[in-house]
Design a protein around this motif. Structure first.
Motif, PDB file in Angstrom:
ATOM      1  N   CYS A  11       0.853  -1.172   0.000  1.00 48.97           N
ATOM      2  CA  CYS A  11       0.000   0.000   0.000  1.00 48.97           C
ATOM      3  C   CYS A  11       0.895   1.229   0.000  1.00 48.97           C
ATOM      4  O   CYS A  11       1.809   1.328   0.809  1.00 48.97           O
ATOM      5  CB  CYS A  11      -0.852  -0.064   1.264  1.00 48.97           C
ATOM      6  N   MET A  74     -11.505  -0.872   3.056  1.00 46.46           N
ATOM      7  CA  MET A  74     -11.066  -0.262   1.807  1.00 46.46           C
ATOM      8  C   MET A  74     -12.283   0.270   1.067  1.00 46.46           C
ATOM      9  O   MET A  74     -13.270  -0.438   0.893  1.00 46.46           O
ATOM     10  CB  MET A  74     -10.334  -1.281   0.946  1.00 46.46           C
ATOM     11  N   SER A  75     -12.202   1.519   0.641  1.00 45.00           N
ATOM     12  CA  SER A  75     -13.291   2.144  -0.102  1.00 45.00           C
ATOM     13  C   SER A  75     -12.734   2.696  -1.406  1.00 45.00           C
ATOM     14  O   SER A  75     -11.795   3.496  -1.390  1.00 45.00           O
ATOM     15  CB  SER A  75     -13.910   3.262   0.744  1.00 45.00           C
ATOM     16  N   THR A  76     -13.304   2.271  -2.521  1.00 46.54           N
ATOM     17  CA  THR A  76     -12.805   2.744  -3.810  1.00 46.54           C
ATOM     18  C   THR A  76     -13.197   4.201  -4.035  1.00 46.54           C
ATOM     19  O   THR A  76     -14.265   4.638  -3.612  1.00 46.54           O
ATOM     20  CB  THR A  76     -13.314   1.865  -4.965  1.00 46.54           C
ATOM     21  N   THR A  77     -12.337   4.932  -4.706  1.00 41.01           N
ATOM     22  CA  THR A  77     -12.627   6.329  -5.031  1.00 41.01           C
ATOM     23  C   THR A  77     -13.130   6.462  -6.460  1.00 41.01           C
ATOM     24  O   THR A  77     -13.526   7.543  -6.879  1.00 41.01           O
ATOM     25  CB  THR A  77     -11.376   7.206  -4.861  1.00 41.01           C
ATOM     26  N   THR A  81      -7.769   4.476  -7.090  1.00 40.25           N
ATOM     27  CA  THR A  81      -7.176   4.606  -5.762  1.00 40.25           C
ATOM     28  C   THR A  81      -8.219   4.239  -4.713  1.00 40.25           C
ATOM     29  O   THR A  81      -9.402   4.095  -5.018  1.00 40.25           O
ATOM     30  CB  THR A  81      -6.652   6.030  -5.498  1.00 40.25           C
ATOM     31  N   TRP A  82      -7.754   4.088  -3.496  1.00 38.44           N
ATOM     32  CA  TRP A  82      -8.611   3.657  -2.389  1.00 38.44           C
ATOM     33  C   TRP A  82      -8.418   4.577  -1.198  1.00 38.44           C
ATOM     34  O   TRP A  82      -7.346   5.168  -1.026  1.00 38.44           O
ATOM     35  CB  TRP A  82      -8.221   2.241  -1.960  1.00 38.44           C
ATOM     36  N   THR A  83      -9.434   4.673  -0.378  1.00 40.02           N
ATOM     37  CA  THR A  83      -9.262   5.257   0.947  1.00 40.02           C
ATOM     38  C   THR A  83      -9.318   4.105   1.934  1.00 40.02           C
ATOM     39  O   THR A  83      -9.976   3.088   1.692  1.00 40.02           O
ATOM     40  CB  THR A  83     -10.351   6.301   1.282  1.00 40.02           C
ATOM     41  N   ARG A 118      -5.572   9.134  -0.476  1.00 41.47           N
ATOM     42  CA  ARG A 118      -5.824   8.157  -1.535  1.00 41.47           C
ATOM     43  C   ARG A 118      -4.612   7.243  -1.654  1.00 41.47           C
ATOM     44  O   ARG A 118      -3.481   7.709  -1.682  1.00 41.47           O
ATOM     45  CB  ARG A 118      -6.085   8.851  -2.868  1.00 41.47           C
ATOM     46  N   THR A 120      -2.822   3.635  -3.474  1.00 45.57           N
ATOM     47  CA  THR A 120      -2.788   2.660  -4.548  1.00 45.57           C
ATOM     48  C   THR A 120      -2.436   1.317  -3.928  1.00 45.57           C
ATOM     49  O   THR A 120      -1.472   1.215  -3.179  1.00 45.57           O
ATOM     50  CB  THR A 120      -1.727   3.048  -5.602  1.00 45.57           C
TER      51      THR A 120
END
Length: 129
Positions: A11, A74-77, A81-83, A118, A120
């Protein structure tokens, strides 16, 4: 990292690829799946990222199962990318001060949609033969 299954990966903040010197300094974090929640574990030290007293800390992963303070969603943007949302606080993993250098301090913060929140995620598992 392959020993942790298909959800394992490194990450890193969404920023330009580091040069060779930066690669040597990079701390890799593994994602260890816990249903839909993950533990962020330093592959070199075995310590996992948790939130205590409002701040991000490293705790010994060998001390037992990860509590909610050490669980991340994990939350997709939508842009690749992810938050990473802490399960206990609802706050996002955040690179403090919008820093871009490897080894920069991380903390948690309310959602801002800025690049420093954000991440990756790269799957570094090795296919079995």
């Amino acid at each position: 990292m392959p020993k942790h299954g298909a959800a394992a990966g490194a990450c890193a903040p969404n920023r330009p690829e580091p040069d060779d010197e930066d690669r040597r300094l990079r701390n890799h974090l593994e994602l260890r799946a816990m249903s839909e929640r993950y533990a962020l574990v330093n592959s070199g030290t075995g310590k996992r990222l948790a939130v205590q007293d409002g701040g991000a800390v490293l705790e010994d992963a060998a001390s037992g199962p990860a509590g909610r303070e050490a669980q991340w969603l994990m939350s997709t943007t939508g842009d690749g990318t992810w938050t990473l949302v802490n399960a206990a606080t609802g706050r996002l993993l955040d690179v403090a001060g919008h820093a871009t250098a490897d080894g920069s301090r991380v903390t948690t913060w309310t959602p801002t949609s800025n690049a420093n929140q954000r991440w990756t995620v790269t799957d570094e598992t090795t296919p079995r033969t």
